[in-house]
Design a protein around this motif. Sequence first.
Motif, mmCIF file in Angstrom:
data_model
loop_
_atom_site.group_PDB
_atom_site.id
_atom_site.type_symbol
_atom_site.label_atom_id
_atom_site.label_comp_id
_atom_site.label_asym_id
_atom_site.label_seq_id
_atom_site.Cartn_x
_atom_site.Cartn_y
_atom_site.Cartn_z
ATOM 1 N N GLU B 107 0.819 -1.208 0.000
ATOM 2 C CA GLU B 107 0.000 0.000 0.000
ATOM 3 C C GLU B 107 0.858 1.267 0.000
ATOM 4 O O GLU B 107 0.397 2.308 -0.457
ATOM 5 C CB GLU B 107 -1.020 -0.006 1.145
ATOM 6 N N GLU B 111 0.070 4.733 -1.889
ATOM 7 C CA GLU B 111 0.106 6.056 -1.243
ATOM 8 C C GLU B 111 0.939 7.042 -2.064
ATOM 9 O O GLU B 111 0.548 8.186 -2.288
ATOM 10 C CB GLU B 111 0.709 5.939 0.173
ATOM 11 N N CYS B 114 -1.026 7.703 -5.397
ATOM 12 C CA CYS B 114 -2.395 8.240 -5.382
ATOM 13 C C CYS B 114 -2.659 9.274 -4.291
ATOM 14 O O CYS B 114 -3.650 9.993 -4.360
ATOM 15 C CB CYS B 114 -3.403 7.108 -5.231
ATOM 16 N N ALA B 115 -1.820 9.327 -3.249
ATOM 17 C CA ALA B 115 -2.083 10.289 -2.171
ATOM 18 C C ALA B 115 -1.006 11.375 -2.155
ATOM 19 O O ALA B 115 -0.837 12.070 -1.161
ATOM 20 C CB ALA B 115 -2.152 9.564 -0.823
ATOM 21 N N VAL B 237 -7.641 0.602 -1.286
ATOM 22 C CA VAL B 237 -6.617 1.574 -0.896
ATOM 23 C C VAL B 237 -6.469 2.644 -1.986
ATOM 24 O O VAL B 237 -6.363 3.841 -1.697
ATOM 25 C CB VAL B 237 -5.255 0.875 -0.621
ATOM 26 N N TRP B 240 -9.507 5.008 -1.706
ATOM 27 C CA TRP B 240 -9.408 5.871 -0.523
ATOM 28 C C TRP B 240 -8.283 6.891 -0.684
ATOM 29 O O TRP B 240 -8.451 8.051 -0.312
ATOM 30 C CB TRP B 240 -9.187 5.027 0.733
ATOM 31 N N CYS B 241 -7.149 6.464 -1.197
ATOM 32 C CA CYS B 241 -6.035 7.419 -1.351
ATOM 33 C C CYS B 241 -6.392 8.546 -2.318
ATOM 34 O O CYS B 241 -5.931 9.676 -2.163
ATOM 35 C CB CYS B 241 -4.761 6.710 -1.805
ATOM 36 N N PRO B 245 -7.668 10.570 1.336
ATOM 37 C CA PRO B 245 -6.467 9.965 1.926
ATOM 38 C C PRO B 245 -6.518 9.927 3.455
ATOM 39 O O PRO B 245 -5.946 9.038 4.072
ATOM 40 C CB PRO B 245 -5.312 10.842 1.424
ATOM 41 N N HIS B 248 -7.720 6.640 4.643
ATOM 42 C CA HIS B 248 -6.709 5.599 4.505
ATOM 43 C C HIS B 248 -5.675 5.687 5.621
ATOM 44 O O HIS B 248 -5.352 4.686 6.266
ATOM 45 C CB HIS B 248 -6.018 5.699 3.142
ATOM 46 N N PHE B 249 -5.178 6.897 5.879
ATOM 47 C CA PHE B 249 -4.107 7.008 6.879
ATOM 48 C C PHE B 249 -4.647 6.816 8.302
ATOM 49 O O PHE B 249 -3.931 6.313 9.176
ATOM 50 C CB PHE B 249 -3.331 8.312 6.700
ATOM 51 N N ARG B 274 2.605 12.180 6.638
ATOM 52 C CA ARG B 274 1.428 13.064 6.560
ATOM 53 C C ARG B 274 1.473 14.260 7.505
ATOM 54 O O ARG B 274 0.600 15.137 7.423
ATOM 55 C CB ARG B 274 0.133 12.271 6.810
#
Lengths: 318, 318
Positions: B107, B111, B114-115, B237, B240-241, B245, B248-249, B274
């Motif tokens: 994942e 991240e 996508c995040a 994932v 959500w990202c 996000p 997800h986090f 983050r």
Amino acid sequence: MATLKVPEVVPSPTEDCERLRKAFQGLGTDEKAIIWILGHRNASQRKKIRDTYQQLYNEFLIDRLHSELSGDFRNAVILWTYEPPERDAKLARNALKARSKGTKQLEVLVEIACASSPHHLMSVRHAYFLLFDCSLEEDIVSSVSQPLRKFLLGLVGSYRYDNEAVDLEVASSEAETLHEAIKTKKLDHDHVVWILCMRNFFQLRSTFAYYRETYGNPIEEDIMKCGNSVLRSLLKVVIWCINSPEKHFAKVVRDSIAGLGTDEDSLTRAIVTRAEIDMLKVRTEYAYMYKSKLDDAVIGDTSGDYKKFLMTLLGARM
Amino acid sequence: MATLKVPEVVPSPTEDCERLRKAFQGLGTDEKAIIWILGHRNASQRKKIRDTYQQLYNEFLIDRLHSELSGDFRNAVILWTYEPPERDAKLARNALKARSKGTKQLEVLVEIACASSPHHLMSVRHAYFLLFDCSLEEDIVSSVSQPLRKFLLGLVGSYRYDNEAVDLEVASSEAETLHEAIKTKKLDHDHVVWILCMRNFFQLRSTFAYYRETYGNPIEEDIMKCGNSVLRSLLKVVIWCINSPEKHFAKVVRDSIAGLGTDEDSLTRAIVTRAEIDMLKVRTEYAYMYKSKLDDAVIGDTSGDYKKFLMTLLGARM
């Protein structure tokens, strides 16, 4: 290996801009001056000229060139004046928007992905969405059908390692994988895509050399004997652009002048994109492949300012 | 939306380096000073500190931190001190070299793809081959099997358009395509890959919203009811990202502390990556999803300097 000739003492960007401005003013345009200035400046000098021109006269140099010039000469000068990533993004867009989507139209995408540096490809992709509000990949998906689509997506999506790192075991095992795919006529197998799209250029050259030693023929010759005709032509361009871009560009020039009429767009693209990179090698390769001179071909098939400009980029003293 | 607290008046990089140097010298290490300095500097300030430290003392700050600190505290401080693209390249490499290659390990790649911004993804790919002499894609091909491989290749290969450009017709037609793939349990269909990997984030959020309005459920809930279990977890994932996000986090933090023992690597990663981006939103989302406080969870599951450092990044006054 460039044919572009830059004078030993280069005028300042301001001087160049003032001379360009003078060339635009009054009745008619002084094309000779435009060729003389822009045709003898490298990419970073042209960038400074573009920036300075805009600051001095509050107009874009490219817009002015567009209104002052015409025809193939205009296209060539403007293509040459763009920032290279922007130029290539525009070439890619035109290829994807062309009515026919054969190898000939799409080979510009392969040139950008395989005959330029990985970093340049990233800059082209960045320029692409700044110019067209969508990604290059999105336009490939919407414009190109399988099996070319998956190769083009793989080629433009890769960010290859940009140093010499060759693993001879990988070369032999991947040459074998490629040979198996060719033998079973499965050119569009995922492994073929991964190998050609992801490996660094040095590794691939080593893999192709191993292929030739082991199986007796250059890999592109074996590819041309099998599978979907459009795909195999595209893969030949991929292999030439990776292995010996000068062969590919010699062929682009040759094809553009062969037969009746001239394909000016392809001729312009080949000369404008390679004049600063490897045009000397293209010229040598052309002589070897076609037993004639590239310069004579260009002189014979073009005329006027367009001819003068291309010949300037080829290093001629006009 | 960051939790990181930077003082109004920031000492010069030289002052920070001198204090760090002092913290390293003599018997033992002054961990409190290290937390106090590095835990209150943003990415560009940390970069200046790294560069200045090297110039002043002719050693790499990260090497010195490595020799002075230990355990999870060391891992967290070093991860925080890296340049973010380098940090993420290392996280990606560790994930790909982990023995198990389930969604949990991979994942981190989602991240990054996508995040984070498309530009950050490119920087991570560049850092990856500078650090590991091969491309991220090559490591994905050699480490991850299908069907995850094609999604991960698509996700890290994309260079998404990075502006708000939403086409509602595309949203409706692609929501339909996704719905069809879910209904027929063909989550690994090429169209699903293209849609999720290439469209810009704003477009995808609009597509997911249209999906929910039209078919009644959030798309990730429908995905979780069908197909290969590892793939559907990865796609959740991805969604959500892209979509939120913070959800997800919040889940990464929750999973890392749930049950017996703590997954410090995941906890560290979530907070370190983050704290400068959206940790305030993650905290709010955590409270909403789990009816408890994220800060209490971190305090309850960690101790010593590691706890102090994470709490500093979470904005606590230690």
